[in-house]
Every structure is written in C-alpha cells, then in structure tokens.
Design an enzyme around this catalytic site. Structure first.
Site, PDB file in Angstrom:
ATOM      1  N   GLY A  25     -76.107 -43.609  14.893  1.00 57.65           N
ATOM      2  CA  GLY A  25     -75.257 -42.832  15.770  1.00 57.65           C
ATOM      3  C   GLY A  25     -73.791 -43.137  15.541  1.00 57.65           C
ATOM      4  N   CYS A  26     -72.931 -42.209  15.924  1.00 55.67           N
ATOM      5  CA  CYS A  26     -71.511 -42.340  15.623  1.00 55.67           C
ATOM      6  C   CYS A  26     -70.861 -43.460  16.430  1.00 55.67           C
ATOM      7  CB  CYS A  26     -70.804 -41.006  15.847  1.00 55.67           C
ATOM      8  SG  CYS A  26     -71.105 -40.243  17.447  1.00 55.67           S
ATOM      9  N   HIS A  27     -71.032 -43.451  17.762  1.00 58.44           N
ATOM     10  CA  HIS A  27     -70.473 -44.537  18.567  1.00 58.44           C
ATOM     11  C   HIS A  27     -71.055 -45.877  18.107  1.00 58.44           C
ATOM     12  CE1 HIS A  27     -68.369 -42.217  21.637  1.00 58.44           C
ATOM     13  NE2 HIS A  27     -69.417 -41.456  21.832  1.00 58.44           N
ATOM     14  N   VAL A  28     -72.343 -45.829  17.771  1.00 61.54           N
ATOM     15  CA  VAL A  28     -73.037 -47.062  17.379  1.00 61.54           C
ATOM     16  C   VAL A  28     -72.389 -47.680  16.150  1.00 61.54           C
ATOM     17  CG1 VAL A  28     -75.261 -48.049  16.765  1.00 61.54           C
ATOM     18  CG2 VAL A  28     -75.156 -46.069  18.294  1.00 61.54           C
TER      19      VAL A  28
END
EC number: 1.2.1.38
Lengths: 362, 362, 362, 362
Positions: A156-159
């Site tokens: 995931g991007c935030h991850v």
C-alpha cells in the site's frame, strides 16, 4: 520481450503503468482489460497516449495506443492486477492457473494472516493458502524472495512511506514498540472513481483527516514493522502499538508521512542523537537505488512522478522522540513504480530498469 | 465610532483586517502604516479595495480606499499591530504611551515567562513588565480579562488550533500530560514576504515538514495547555511533554491540527469512549459562537475566510489514544478575526460583531 | 422580514445563497428543497453551516442550520430557483401561481426569443409568454425594471463578465459588431455534480477549452450586447458576429474574460486611445457599487467570494483592437450575489444590502 | 559521449535539462554554472538530484549529483545557455569562440531582424551577424538546418504553442493574415526568481492577463508565421496583423493557446469544414514524433513533463472562424525538451532520444 497484461487499465495505477512501461526496454504491453471500456482503443481512454506510437520511432513502443481494451486478458507472461480488493483475488487465481506471473496492486495478498485480512476487509478470502506463498513487494526488504516468485503483493502507498521511514529504527532496536503515523496524501490516492470529496471544488483549498476509526493500511504497517523488528532479532512480544491517521491534502500526487516514536535509552544511558540515528539510517539504506536519507526535511515534490523515496529522521531532544518524515509518489513508489521494480526483480532485470527517472520539478 | 490604526498594513494580517473591518459597524480605520508603502493609497497597495468606497453607498465605509499609508500612525483609539516580533514590541510601547489600546498580532507579548521568550526569540525583551499585564487573546479562555485591557497578545495560528482542540481534555483531566501535535498549514501562514519556498511553482503539489528542531509555537501551546489544566484544578507538576511539528501544504489558507494523546483511565477502570469525550467537549464549548464540535472529521475549508473553528475528538480504541482534529483559517481565527473578536470584547461590543460570517464554500 | 425559499439548495449556487443570506438583515430563509436530501437538516448537508445558529447570537440568524430539506417548498414571499434548465421553468410556474416572487438562476427565462431558446436548449419552452415579462437580472442595465417584478432571470456567469466588459464600448459606438470572447472559469462553474473532468486529479494542473462547437452562453451574450447597442441608439442591423470560447482552469472560483474587438475610427479619423476609452468606461460605470474600472489588469482573486466585477479596457495600438479584460466570482456576481442584488432591487432595499463585502485575499 | 555544460543551471530550464539529460544515453553533463550557487554541489541546489547517483547503477548517470557549480564553464562539446537575454548573448559569444556548440534558451538569437530585436529588448545586440547564422530551434520547421549548426536559438514557450497551432493553416493558405492568440501559462513560465505575483498565496486561485501593451513573444510569433506562409508560397505582403495576450493561471506547468482566425473562402466559394481542416493538419504533422492532432480539445495535462504538443483545429461555422487550441509543457517542448530535441538533431541522434516519455497523468 516479456508480454504484459494490465488488468483494470482504466484506473490511475493502470495509467501509470502504461506511462512507465512505455519506456521499459524488456516489457511490452500486449493486453489490457477494463469492464467499463471494452472495445475502446487505449488512446480513446487516455488521449495523451496518442503520443506513444508515432511513426519512425526507432525503439518499438512498449505500449501501443491502438491496443483494444478487452473484458478478459489475452495470454501473457506477466500481469499487473489493478482491481479493487476481492475482485483482484479472483482475477489473480485465474491468471496463476494460466501460468501467468502476477503483480497484484490490490490489498488481497498483502496481509499474511487470513484472520487479520478478513477482519479488515470484511469478506472471506478466496485463497488463503496463497497468502503464504505470495511475496510482499517491498523490494528493499524482500529483494531475494521476489526473484522468480509467481505472485507479488504490491504494498500500500501509505504503508510504503511509513514502513521505509521506520524500518531502520526497528531493525536497530532504536525505538519503543509504540508509533504514531500521521500521513498526508494527494487526491489521486482515492483513485479515479467519482465521489463528492474528490470534486476539485471540494478538495481544493481544503485538508481533512479520514479513516479515524481505523484504516486498512494500519494492520499492513503493523505487520511489516513487526516483521522487520523480528527479522533483525528484536521481536515485539506483545505486538506493535500503533495509531495511523491518513489525511487528504489538495495535491494530485504524493505522500508525506510523519512518524512519532520514543527512543530507547542506549547502553550509555542516553538516547541516541540525530547524527547517530542518521548514520544508522544511511548505513541501512546504503546502496539502495530508490531510498535516500535526506539532509533536510524532504518535500513530496522531490519524488513527483518518480520511484524514489526520501527519508528524514530527527531526534526531538526535548522529549527524546524520534521523528521520521518520509515521502514518495503514491502512484509510483506507492503503486505502479514499485510494481515494475518488483517485476524487474522477478525477471532478474536490473532493479531500476525503466524507472530510473528523478522527480519532476518544479 | 472607534478610530483604528493598522500598523504594518501591507502584511496578510493587515489586509485581512481591512477586509473584515470594512464591514464592521463600530470600528473605522483612520490610519495605516507600512514602511514599504509610504505615500501610497490603500487601493494602490491592494487594488481590490477600490471596491470599498463607491459613491452612493449608504453605510459609510469603515475602510477608505483613498487612505494614504504613512510611516508613523496618526492618533487613534485602538491599534492592530501587524509587525514582526521585536519591531512589534517597540511599536506597542509607543502606542501605549500615547494612550492607544493595542491588539498585538506578533508573538512579543504571548509568552508570560520572559526567559522562555528570550530563549525562543533570541533577543532581550524590551518591556518584560508588560508580559504580566498583557492579556492573551484566546477569547474562549480569557473573555473576562479582555474587557477593558489596554494590551492584547493575539495568539499564534497553530496555537489557536491546537489549544482549542485540547483544552477540554486537559480541563477535564481526560489525558496524560504528553501530546503530539501534527499541524498542517496553508502557505499564507508564511506571510507576504518573498522566499523560494513560497514560490507557487515550489509550493504547489508539494508538502513538507518544517521547524523540526523546534518551532516557536511550541512553548506557546505548552503555556496555554498547562494553564488550562492548572486553572481547572489539574496542574501538571513536571510540565507538559509536547512535540509539535508544523507542515506546509499547498493551499492558501487553513490550519488542520491533529493531536495525539493518551487517555487516562477513569474511575470505572477504563478509558472514556468517543461518545463520552464528545459530550464533554460539547459541554465545554456550549454557547461558544466560534468553536464547534463537529459530527464528522472537519475540513479546513469549512472555516475558509471565517472566524470559526471546528474541533473533532475521537478515541482510538485499539490504543486508548484520544485523537483530536481541529481546524480554522490561519488568517482569521488564527490572526485577524480573533484580533477583532478581542477588540469587540475590549470595547464591550457583541463578540461576533463584524465577524459572524460562515466559511466560504466551495 | 421577507420569507425566502431556496429551490435546489444542494447546488453550489444554493450553498452560496445560504452563506450570503446568513448575513442579510431583511431576508430570512424559511424553506429549502432538494430531491437528493429530503429530510436532512441543512447542517447535515453542509456541515460548516453548524456555525450559523449558535446560542447567544444577538442578530437572529437568517439561516437556521436545523432547517429540514423538503421536496416541495413551503409558502414564502420570494424564491431563488437553483435547478437545471427545464426543471427550473416548471418550478417557476408553480411558484408564480402561488404568488411567490422568483429569482431564477437557471437559463430558462434569459433568452427573450423563444426560438433561440429552443434551438440552444433543445426542448419546448413551457411558458413562452413569460419570456417577455421576465426581467433579465443584469442590475447595471435593468435596475428600474427589476423593481417590483415578479420574475427575474438571473444572468449566466460568463455572460455577466463578458457583457459588463463590453457594454460601455457598444453603448458608445466605439467598436465594430464583431467580437471574440475568450473566457476562463474555475471548476465550480461546472456545478456540484460528479464528472470525471471535475475530479481533482483530472482538473488540477490542467487547462482546456470546451463548448467549441457552440456554448449556450453565446446567444445570451449576443442578445445583451445587441440590446445595449440598440438601446444606446446604435443598433446592429445584421446582428453581432461573435465567437465565444470558455476554458476550464484549475481554480475553484472566478471568471476571467478577455474580449477582442476592432475599434471604429472616430470623427478625427483615428481610433480612440486607451485613455479616451478608459474615460468613457469610468463615466459609464460611475456610481456603480459593484462594477469597477481597474487601473491595471485585474486578477480574478480580487473578486473572490464578493459581488464585485473589475473591468479593464486597453487599446492594442498596433492593430487598433480594443481588448477588454473583465473578472468576477462565478458563484457571486455570476450567480448567487447577483441574485440577491436583484432581490434587493425587487424589494426596494439598498442594492448592496448583505453583499457589500470585498474580495477575500490572499 | 558528448560533454555538455549548462550555463545558468539554477533556473527552471536548467533544472529541467538536468532531469531530462539524466536519462539521455549520449549526453553527459560535465559542467554547470550559476553565479548564485558557486561552490555548491548540484544536490545541494536541488536535493532531489541525490536520487541520480546511486551506487550499483548500471547505466552511468549522465548527471552527477556531486558536480560542483562554477562561475565559468569548463570546456565541453555542447552548452545549453539558460541565462536572461543580453547576458545570454555574451555567454554565447564566448562559448562559440571556444568551439562549443550552443543551444541558447534565451531570446537573444530568435529574432532575425536586429531592429525588431532592439525595439523589443531595448538594448544593442552584441552580435547582429550571428542572427543570420543562428538556426531557430523549431524542429518541425528547421530540422534540416539544425543538423551540424553551431548555434541554435531555442523558441519561446508561448511561441512554440501558437506557431505549431497555426503553421498548417498558413502553409495551406487557409486563413487571412490576421490572428488573435489568447495564451494561458502556468506560473513556472515566470522563472524561479522571486516576485510577489509568483507567491503561492497570490497566484493560487487567481488568473490574470499580462503583457497587454505588448509582449516580446509577439514579434517572434509574427516572424515565424510570416516565414511559414512565405516558405509555402503564400507570402503576406503587408505583414501579419496579430494580437497576442498571455495569461497567468494557477498551475505549475503548461501552456494552452487558443488562436482565432478568419478562414479564406476556397475555390468552391465556401470556407473549409472542420473535417477538411483536420485532414490538412493531420497531413502536415504526419510522421512528427512530438506534434499530434487531437480528436478532442486537448488538456495541458496531457503534455505534463513531456515533449509533446497537441493541436486541435475547429471551424466556428457561425462566423467562419478557424479556432485552434494547442498545448504543451512550457518547460519541456516550450524550453528544455525542445532544446534537447535540437541537440539531438545537431548531432544526428534520433530526434526522440532521451525525451520520448508521454505526459504525466493524473
């Protein structure tokens, strides 16, 4: 040449894959699917792609603007799956059966514990056995395992932003297992679908927090930070205590994560200094093509349209907190670029092939 | 009519005062100063003000576009001082000597402890005695003291957002004395002066953190939260442990503060629920004209060009953290609007006079 | 107090009417309708309106956040109709029958010639007779007729900008009957409905032209410029030759119109100079509260959230063209503000009542 | 490998050259100059460039982040000059004397008539003789002449957009010699220097016209359109009548030009149709790698960070006007990308080498 299909091509990640693959010397896009655009040429869906296939071009275009969008993919060697979760898993299963290697950009194979998956995604996982064999596509952590795998779960991007910012601290036992991640994302993170909150007139000149009662990227961050600590010999017995709050800010691309943690006291009976922490971070990321320890607070724009991530750790000496700012482009290192980086590793190509560009500035 | 001067009128806070005072029924701007614009008409400096003074208007304009900017202010009843710190204090001293009431929008009289001031602002305070008599202009806290004072220290923008978000929690002993404030601000917060980072092409589509080694709004937040706790009977013996990190995001106006705290266990041996916290917040702000407890995460845009502040508390049940999101317009409730609210209180006018409008949306 | 209903309150013009009427001393909103939000409180639809109705407020709020949205309007004295064309006309007819005065913000009663209407809007007009009695709500032109009328046709946003920019030239026979209007609008002009082109990630950092094969504001501009010329004694026998091209640019509010015309040769055998033209424009708009002849090229932002319009004529001496730049806020002078200005005139209130504010800057 | 210097590297065009050259297989940047940054490393000036020089990279980076900025350039084969006019000419003369080939991104060698240059740029040209030998770097027109020239005058950004939009019409005698060009540009067009109008808070949410009394890109457009007409056998005896008005709009990159012209009546006694005009345009640009005739009105964003230009002609059948919308990225096809395209031609490399990417979307 490796034949590539893109499943769900009308998404922003699909489009970004097209843009980046168009310059890739080894992959050629031979099949694109999207239920909403069946029968259309690629350059009808995305008119700017008319620019890819000009006559006289010496390097054969990896992306043909005349390619027709279909409902089902044609046979290929590799597929990038850009579908929503659940739909993605179904598609992945079919592709694997046909012997296609898959990089799945959805969340369906990211969480290794099926119970966690089902708690957060509220449906029964169709192929829990695959959760064990899928390789989590954070190249900086799982580079070796990615080689020759048939299923990559793209992070995931935030991850990606948060985890790249905090791994060196956990891997070096610098901090307590208690973190707050305040993440800010551009609006493309919400995807290409229509919603009032994505309307320009609603999003422009406004900022807000979302997912306050729990966002699905939280268990993913937790999983990866716990794994990083554990793999480095510093397991977290009771699990990581973590609060993650994403925010929408009025820009198209980019994620800026600010993480707040408490430093452990070291053997000298004091917390490490910023210089000591930075040295550890620089050491950790030495040789990494896409992760850079910045000398000043980084701006998301440094990474615009590129696969790079900048990480900036600093000690708040008044509180002995370690603050880490990290940033990347949510559609590139946070999605399509990282997916290509994974695919490069799967095929043993140079990791930076086709994605080496630096951020677009200004 | 109260005669008003604006000292440092070419600033964004000066301009915002002009815009808002133009609709105020009791104040009339009679003198404006700015070293860089001496001799110019107001509508030469700000051409949009040509719209204020049209012929035939029935309500006499409180702001005359033909007013000439001078170096020194003419005598008036009240002055708003919009100068940088240090310069502000000098100006304030002269004005007070001439019997003018002052609302100072700089930081010069905000910190009650001269040592803290001198540590953070790096110069000797010219009038430490005034630090005790100046009233901190957070109307929701110091409403009574503001009436008839001659010197108001208008709060900082990040401070107002953070403090309004956290005061009810401290005043009700809900949280531990340990907070993290992650604040996001629009670019106008940097003022009207020129700097590369404020260039549109640099700031647009970018976000970054600043003040990471210590920002001057931190001691101000600390002072006010400690005072709120103490005044409510819950003093913090060792002082508040606080980390404050401001961020620049690509919008013109607005501050969004996200505060992270740890809930105390209550008498029942458990942390309070979101509903319980919200009830306490609603109670605390009942009757406040400008502070509102939101039913959903608020967006900065709700407050655009208005004096309102929205506060949203929520419990992270996995960690027993209280998260509070609060937002306002940095130039209004964070500066000029709050200054007029203070001035209304000083003169005993209705607190909302001239500043009652709601946010501009979309 | 005049009881007001807003028909179609969930639109941007509906919201803008609420924001502006909340400060109006004579109108009170007593009924709001919207099919998509029946049964909701106003502050559920627009949470920022929670700020209007605080306890202790001394001036009774003209807009009550607890007002419930209904399907059909309650009886009122005046209605603002914010529906799409065709639906608007139906609603207007019913309201007029019930004795309600109407300001219609749609296009249904703007074009005086029913054939032109039906050509451009592709449906049969339900009440062609009303086209003759409706008063076109360009206050600067039809101020007298607006007094006491029961039906006002509020002008289009591009139209108001273009027409205010060109009327003085036609009314003084300065130019040939051949104009090009290149107009730029912010995204709120497209309304609050969802469309891919209004998605932040699509609209941000992009500009394009639309309506190139013919935009409905063109016949409206033509009608009003021909009428202005004719009323001034300079009829245009073969009709105005006009090209109008609107463009979308990435901002929320604002219209900037640039008009290109050819100057007539005057009695001295030469084209007038910029100074001469400006003098004529200043004369024409002398005494107007909302239209201002600027001394420099105006920026849309001068008018942000205000009812003002700035007009800037300049002669291109190399070609003897008259170029006129004019700007306004599409939601205020281009919609809701002008509607209130009309309503003020209908009721004989001061024309600027409740809408006197200047633009929000920065 | 061709050794390249960039003169004036701290400009936006300098930065864009670095970004693009970093991926170029034949050019290597060996010298960079800038008076304001002497002694600094490239990645101190532009921190995002830290991402270029990672260890283990297989393709040697064409841009070394450790390169030190100097005052005078080191010897190289080719220089890109990114200085303001006048300063540029001085630098060009020195470079040519040292045998360096030059692509000058300033205006100093664009106008072939020294009188026109001196009228518009208000200073004596230091090397009028070079005006005849310099090749104007519009590749689509002067491809052959560019091969092996030693001095390229890179076209202006507005000029490239307008001229590419209108050349096919002039080259096919479709239109009268009378054009209006209404051009809209992003803020990076103003360069990296500081000015109030470029401040984010001033430029955001605002649009205005500039250069209304005459902009220096006008004579350049005039020169190139007259040349195109003349070279095609349709000379314009009295010169082109042209009005050019540029506008600033709130985006970082991009130019959108809308041109208004009058169609000639063809042999059939009628004006050509849109289809006929489009066929002519498609024919004219057949085989061009960077100029594309769009099937719908193009958005600047299609070209973001790419060297492509989209052109869209349409006939306004009510007035027999030909309207042409054209767009490009002002820093790429309008500056650095076109400069590299020219350099590719000078050295006989494939014209698209290193600059083949498509626009960044969303």
């Amino acid at each position: 040449m490796i034949r590539v299909s893109i499943i769900g091509v009308t998404s922003y990640t699909g489009l970004e894959l097209l843009r980046m693959l168009a310059l890739h010397p080894e992959f050629v896009v031979t099949s694109v699917t999207a239920r909403s655009a069946v029968g259309k040429r690629l350059d009808e869906v995305f008119p700017q792609l008319a620019a890819v296939g000009y006559p006289g071009r010496q390097d054969r275009p990896a992306v043909d603007p005349a390619l027709i969008v279909t409902e089902e993919p044609e046979q290929s060697d590799l597929a990038f799956v850009c579908l929503p979760h659940a739909a993605a898993a179904e598609s992945v299963l079919k592709l694997l059966e046909r012997g296609v290697k898959v990089v799945d950009l959805s969340a369906d194979f990211r969480l290794r514990d099926v119970h966690v998956y089902e708690e957060w995604y509220k449906h029964t996982h169709p192929a829990p056995a695959l959760l064990e064999t899928a390789v989590y596509g954070l190249c900086e952590r799982y580079r070796e395992r990615l080689h020759d795998t048939s299923l990559v779960a793209n992070p995931g991007c935030h991850v990606t932003a948060a985890v790249l910012g905090l791994i060196p601290a956990f891997a070096n036992n610098l901090i307590e297992p208690d973190v707050i991640v305040d993440s800010k994302t551009g609006i493309s993170g919400a995807g290409r679908s229509l919603a009032l909150q994505n309307h320009f007139a609603e999003a422009n000149e406004g900022a807000d927090a979302y997912g306050l009662s729990g966002h699905r990227h939280m268990p993913e961050i937790k999983q990866e930070l716990e794994a990083a600590a554990s793999d480095a010999g510093y397991p977290i017995p009771n699990g990581l205590r973590i609060t993650f709050v994403p925010h929408r800010i009025p820009m198209t691309r980019g994620i800026l994560s600010t993480s707040y943690t408490n430093l452990r006291i070291n053997a000298d009976g004091r917390a490490p200094t910023t210089d000591e922490v930075r040295a550890i971070y620089k050491q950790y990321y030495a040789g990494e093509p896409f992760v850079h320890v910045a000398n000043q607070p980084p701006q998301t724009k440094w990474t615009y349209a590129s696969n790079h991530c900048f990480v900036y750790p600093i000690v708040d000496t008044r509180t002995n907190r370690l603050i880490v700012v990290s940033c990347l482009d949510n559609l590139v290192k946070g999605a399509a670029g990282q997916a290509i980086q994974c695919a490069n590793l799967v095929y043993g190509f140079p990791e930076t092939m086709g994605i080496a560009g630096v951020g677009v500035n200004p």
